[in-house]
Write a protein that holds these residues in place. Structure first.
Motif, PDB file in Angstrom:
ATOM      1  N   PRO A  51       1.239 -54.359 -39.740  1.00  0.00           N
ATOM      2  CA  PRO A  51       1.355 -54.370 -38.291  1.00  0.00           C
ATOM      3  C   PRO A  51       0.865 -53.034 -37.716  1.00  0.00           C
ATOM      4  O   PRO A  51       0.879 -52.014 -38.402  1.00  0.00           O
ATOM      5  N   VAL A  52       0.422 -53.079 -36.477  1.00  0.00           N
ATOM      6  CA  VAL A  52      -0.073 -51.879 -35.803  1.00  0.00           C
ATOM      7  C   VAL A  52       1.026 -51.353 -34.887  1.00  0.00           C
ATOM      8  O   VAL A  52       1.624 -52.102 -34.113  1.00  0.00           O
ATOM      9  N   THR A  57       7.996 -46.570 -25.047  1.00  0.00           N
ATOM     10  CA  THR A  57       8.252 -47.796 -25.807  1.00  0.00           C
ATOM     11  C   THR A  57       7.267 -47.847 -26.966  1.00  0.00           C
ATOM     12  O   THR A  57       6.058 -47.768 -26.773  1.00  0.00           O
ATOM     13  N   VAL A  58       7.825 -47.953 -28.170  1.00  0.00           N
ATOM     14  CA  VAL A  58       7.013 -48.075 -29.387  1.00  0.00           C
ATOM     15  C   VAL A  58       7.158 -49.527 -29.844  1.00  0.00           C
ATOM     16  O   VAL A  58       8.259 -50.070 -29.900  1.00  0.00           O
ATOM     17  N   SER A  59       6.039 -50.164 -30.164  1.00  0.00           N
ATOM     18  CA  SER A  59       6.109 -51.576 -30.565  1.00  0.00           C
ATOM     19  C   SER A  59       5.187 -51.858 -31.756  1.00  0.00           C
ATOM     20  O   SER A  59       4.263 -51.106 -32.044  1.00  0.00           O
ATOM     21  N   LEU A  60       5.520 -52.942 -32.452  1.00  0.00           N
ATOM     22  CA  LEU A  60       4.705 -53.432 -33.557  1.00  0.00           C
ATOM     23  C   LEU A  60       3.873 -54.596 -33.051  1.00  0.00           C
ATOM     24  O   LEU A  60       4.325 -55.398 -32.229  1.00  0.00           O
ATOM     25  N   SER A  61       2.669 -54.734 -33.583  1.00  0.00           N
ATOM     26  CA  SER A  61       1.801 -55.840 -33.189  1.00  0.00           C
ATOM     27  C   SER A  61       2.311 -57.181 -33.689  1.00  0.00           C
ATOM     28  O   SER A  61       1.971 -58.239 -33.154  1.00  0.00           O
ATOM     29  N   LYS A  62       3.142 -57.164 -34.740  1.00  0.00           N
ATOM     30  CA  LYS A  62       3.725 -58.400 -35.302  1.00  0.00           C
ATOM     31  C   LYS A  62       4.908 -57.991 -36.162  1.00  0.00           C
ATOM     32  O   LYS A  62       5.044 -56.837 -36.540  1.00  0.00           O
ATOM     33  N   PRO A  63       5.778 -58.941 -36.519  1.00  0.00           N
ATOM     34  CA  PRO A  63       6.910 -58.607 -37.397  1.00  0.00           C
ATOM     35  C   PRO A  63       6.422 -58.129 -38.753  1.00  0.00           C
ATOM     36  O   PRO A  63       5.328 -58.469 -39.200  1.00  0.00           O
ATOM     37  N   TYR A 123       3.688 -58.779 -43.335  1.00  0.00           N
ATOM     38  CA  TYR A 123       3.159 -57.818 -44.298  1.00  0.00           C
ATOM     39  C   TYR A 123       4.317 -57.436 -45.210  1.00  0.00           C
ATOM     40  O   TYR A 123       5.407 -57.089 -44.758  1.00  0.00           O
ATOM     41  N   GLU A 124       4.097 -57.506 -46.505  1.00  0.00           N
ATOM     42  CA  GLU A 124       5.135 -57.206 -47.502  1.00  0.00           C
ATOM     43  C   GLU A 124       4.444 -56.902 -48.820  1.00  0.00           C
ATOM     44  O   GLU A 124       3.277 -57.224 -49.003  1.00  0.00           O
ATOM     45  N   PRO A 125       5.150 -56.306 -49.760  1.00  0.00           N
ATOM     46  CA  PRO A 125       4.532 -56.074 -51.070  1.00  0.00           C
ATOM     47  C   PRO A 125       4.328 -57.411 -51.790  1.00  0.00           C
ATOM     48  O   PRO A 125       4.944 -58.419 -51.435  1.00  0.00           O
TER      49      PRO A 125
END
Length: 184
Positions: free
Chosen positions: A152-153, A174-180, A118-120
């Protein structure tokens, strides 16, 4: 006969012959038809496309002359980074277009790289330069690579702790992202 084509000056000859009651001096006259039509004006399109997730897709820019020429027209082109970076977001491209007499449209193809970040939206330009037999009316086309990836979630896990009779006990989550992600 008049026309609206850009062409080189043209010449023809008028020959005098068979004089009656006189002699010939300068017997050949040269007529030069001076071209009075302006050079073709060249412009490039701007384009947009989704980046895709893998491999590469082709972004195609149109390069057009506003009128035909009776002579060959050439123009150089090269990509330039803006927010998109050559090598990771797209493939740098450069070269020379050659319009044969009578042609008014050519294309430039730039490979855009897919990803799942995900990016602009990102952009680069294709710039035209060094025309021969034409002028540049609009020499910069913008290529916009549209992000087609979801954000990402963020998730946080549950934690449990045994509390004693005194003092404090640290709790670790623990905090995590669903994807980079392509952004901070």
């Amino acid at each position: 006969k008049g026309d609206r084509k850009k062409e080189t000056n043209e010449t023809f000859f008028v020959n005098l012959s068979g004089p009656v009651n006189g002699t010939l001096g300068a017997a050949i006259g040269v007529v030069t038809i001076v071209n009075d039509d302006g050079l073709p004006k060249i412009r490039i399109s701007s384009e947009r496309m989704d980046e895709g997730n893998t491999g590469s897709k082709q972004m195609v820019f149109s390069v057009r002359a506003h009128k035909k020429s009776s002579a060959t027209v050439t123009i150089d082109y090269a990509t330039v980074d803006c927010t998109a970076k050559a090598g990771s977001d797209y493939t740098a491209t450069r070269g020379t277009l050659s319009f044969a007499a009578g042609e008014t449209e050519k294309t430039i193809t730039v490979a855009v790289s897919g990803d799942v970040l995900y990016e602009p939206d990102e952009s680069f330009t294709v710039r035209l330069s060094n025309p021969t037999g034409a002028t540049i009316e609009d020499g910069t086309g913008t290529g916009t690579i549209e992000n087609d990836d979801s954000k990402p979630v963020l998730t946080i896990n549950n934690a449990s702790v045994i509390v004693g009779n005194s003092g404090t006990v640290p709790v670790t989550f623990t905090v995590s992202l669903s994807k980079p992600c392509g952004e901070t």
